[in-house]
Design an enzyme around this catalytic site. Structure first.
Site, short mmCIF file in Angstrom:
data_model
loop_
_atom_site.label_atom_id
_atom_site.label_comp_id
_atom_site.label_asym_id
_atom_site.label_seq_id
_atom_site.Cartn_x
_atom_site.Cartn_y
_atom_site.Cartn_z
CG ASP A 135 -48.26 -39.41 86.28
OD1 ASP A 135 -49.20 -39.37 85.47
OD2 ASP A 135 -47.35 -40.24 86.22
CG HIS A 142 -48.72 -49.53 85.07
ND1 HIS A 142 -47.62 -49.93 84.34
CD2 HIS A 142 -48.28 -48.57 85.92
CE1 HIS A 142 -46.57 -49.22 84.72
NE2 HIS A 142 -46.94 -48.38 85.68
CD GLU A 207 -44.68 -44.17 83.20
OE1 GLU A 207 -45.46 -43.22 83.50
OE2 GLU A 207 -43.97 -44.74 84.04
CD GLU A 209 -49.16 -41.29 82.65
OE1 GLU A 209 -49.95 -40.43 83.14
OE2 GLU A 209 -48.02 -41.52 83.11
CG ASP A 241 -44.90 -38.93 83.33
OD1 ASP A 241 -44.25 -37.91 83.07
OD2 ASP A 241 -45.07 -39.35 84.49
NE ARG A 245 -40.35 -47.66 83.54
CZ ARG A 245 -41.56 -47.28 83.90
NH1 ARG A 245 -41.78 -46.85 85.13
NH2 ARG A 245 -42.56 -47.30 83.04
CD GLN A 248 -39.84 -44.71 88.73
OE1 GLN A 248 -39.78 -44.67 87.50
NE2 GLN A 248 -40.98 -44.87 89.37
CE LYS A 261 -42.69 -40.97 85.86
NZ LYS A 261 -43.09 -41.95 84.83
CB THR A 265 -44.39 -34.94 80.91
OG1 THR A 265 -43.76 -35.42 82.11
CG2 THR A 265 -45.78 -35.52 80.80
CD GLU A 382 -47.24 -52.43 82.43
OE1 GLU A 382 -48.31 -53.00 82.72
OE2 GLU A 382 -47.16 -51.30 81.95
#
Length: 439
Positions: A135, A142, A207, A209, A241, A245, A248, A261, A265, A382
């Site tokens: 990844d 971002h 996310e 992607e 993905d 948070r 993480q 993570k 996915t 975000e």
């Protein structure tokens, strides 16, 4: 080399499969993406055309030469054998299939139509047997937005504009669209001054992607040249993905993402080939004045001019309450893959630059794709400024992070004047509550 535009991209070409000719359909004759379907006891590789999937190996005798070999390989339960055959075979197969599906080809219709299965009668499966998953972090918008939350005075670290940043993710986390995502358990430290706790993640995020699938393998101790990189990319899928948070934030220093993570996915079931995307190649994102030029091994004129992809990516959320009342999903963001700071060619060239190899079925994630505008942010991290501002939904609900029962859907499509719109289908999953567990 980048695939060339040819007769299969002709916007005037229509199919005897009537649904493929509908305006705005993701799967016109100009697309022909690969996927793996389950119908009754039959599991095999197929091609999407309109509202149907073509059971390719069942009509393999309609093809000749390398195309016939690829059609026979479609009898497998993953796309790996098909992808390993390379660009030449894929090109020949696409040319013959497009001709057979073209309106007015009565012999083609006679031999292919019995092998069409309604998509509504099929269960779509994970299309590829995944060997490795890397990844990247290729969206500078971002990277800047995320960095600003943690390092307001220096959002981007010094290496970002020189190195295509990535981490090795866990291949068995990958699941096909439609499979629910269970909220992960993990270790977090909600109060910085207190000891960590173990429990369900509270800051669950998605996310947006794009995922690139490696077709032909590369050789160990033979780093790719950027000019040759595109030949190893068979095609692309949507990729979500998922990220915890809070897990993480506690675990990522100093080694980066781990359990935050590896729980899920999601990928869309259709692989849109590099050749189908030829009309939608674009120049890679311009580097602002003052940005350093890429190092020599990451420079190539063709990659600079056509190494980017113009894919529009839309993320939406439908809560449990919305589903109960029949309300439409709330569109969260619309971003564009042409904003990526690094191309997929640069990503995989860097990936092999130390002598390591890529193998058929490896998945390359772009990292979250965000734009410069507020409506183009590819994650809740975000959109809510790290949880500081609740996001209002169309039905009056609010979200800071994902809640149980939320359904997140990614859609992707390509448009360009003079060419037919093609799409990627959907990448969708519902969030389930965490497993119960004794601490």
């Amino acid at each position: 080399m980048t695939p060339e535009i040819n007769d299969t991209h002709d916007p005037s070409r229509v199919s005897w499969v009537a649904s493929a000719n509908a305006d705005g359909h993701d799967f016109p004759i100009q697309n022909l993406p690969f996927g793996v379907f389950l119908h009754g006891r039959t599991k095999a590789c197929g091609i999407a055309i309109g509202d149907f999937v073509l059971h390719v190996s069942q009509c393999a005798d309609a093809f000749t030469g390398q195309a016939r070999k690829m059609a026979i390989a479609c009898g497998d339960t993953s796309l790996n054998a098909v992808m390993a055959m390379g660009r030449g075979a894929a090109h020949e197969f696409r040319l013959q299939l497009s001709h057979l599906l073209t309106a007015g080809n009565a012999p083609g219709r006679a031999v292919l139509e019995p092998s069409l299965i309604a998509l509504t009668a099929c269960e779509m499966c994970l299309p590829v047997r995944v060997g490795g998953f890397t990844d990247f972090f290729a969206s500078i918008h971002h990277a800047t937005n995320a960095g600003r939350l943690f390092r307001p005075d220096a959002p981007l670290l010094p290496n970002y504009k020189y190195v295509p940043i990535a981490y090795n993710a866990r291949a068995n986390s990958i699941q096909v669209s439609g499979v629910p995502v269970r909220r992960p358990l993990g270790q977090m430290r909600p109060v910085p001054s207190e000891a960590p706790v173990f429990g369900p993640a509270a800051r669950l995020d998605y996310e947006v992607e794009l995922g690139g699938w490696i077709g032909t393998s590369t050789a160990r101790d033979a780093p790719l040249q950027l000019v040759d990189a595109q030949a190893h990319l068979f095609g692309y899928s949507l990729l979500n993905d998922w990220s915890a948070r809070d897990i993480q934030a506690w675990e990522y220093q100093p080694l980066g993402p781990f359990l935050a993570k590896t729980f899920a996915t999601s990928v869309s079931p259709w692989v849109v080939t590099s050749e189908a995307l030829a009309p939608f190649r674009c120049a890679r994102a311009l580097r602002p004045p003052g940005d350093p030029a890429p190092l020599r091994y990451l420079q190539d004129r063709e990659d600079s001019e056509t190494g980017g992809l113009a894919v529009t990516l839309e993320a939406s959320l439908r809560s449990a309450a919305m589903r109960e009342t029949g309300a439409q999903a709330h569109v969260l963001s619309t971003s564009h893959s042409e904003d990526l700071y690094w191309t997929f060619g640069q990503m995989i060239t860097h990936h092999t630059s130390n002598g390591s190899c890529l193998e058929t079925g490896d998945l390359i994630g772009s990292g979250t794709i965000s734009g410069a505008q507020a409506d183009a942010l590819g994650s809740l991290l975000e959109l809510t400024r790290g949880g500081a501002a609740a996001l209002p939904l169309a039905n009056g609900e609010q979200r800071v992070w994902l809640e149980d029962g939320d359904e997140v859907t990614l859609r992707g499509y390509c448009t360009r004047e003079g060419y037919r719109r093609i799409g990627f289908g959907e990448c969708v999953a519902i969030v389930l509550p965490a497993c119960s567990r004794e601490n």
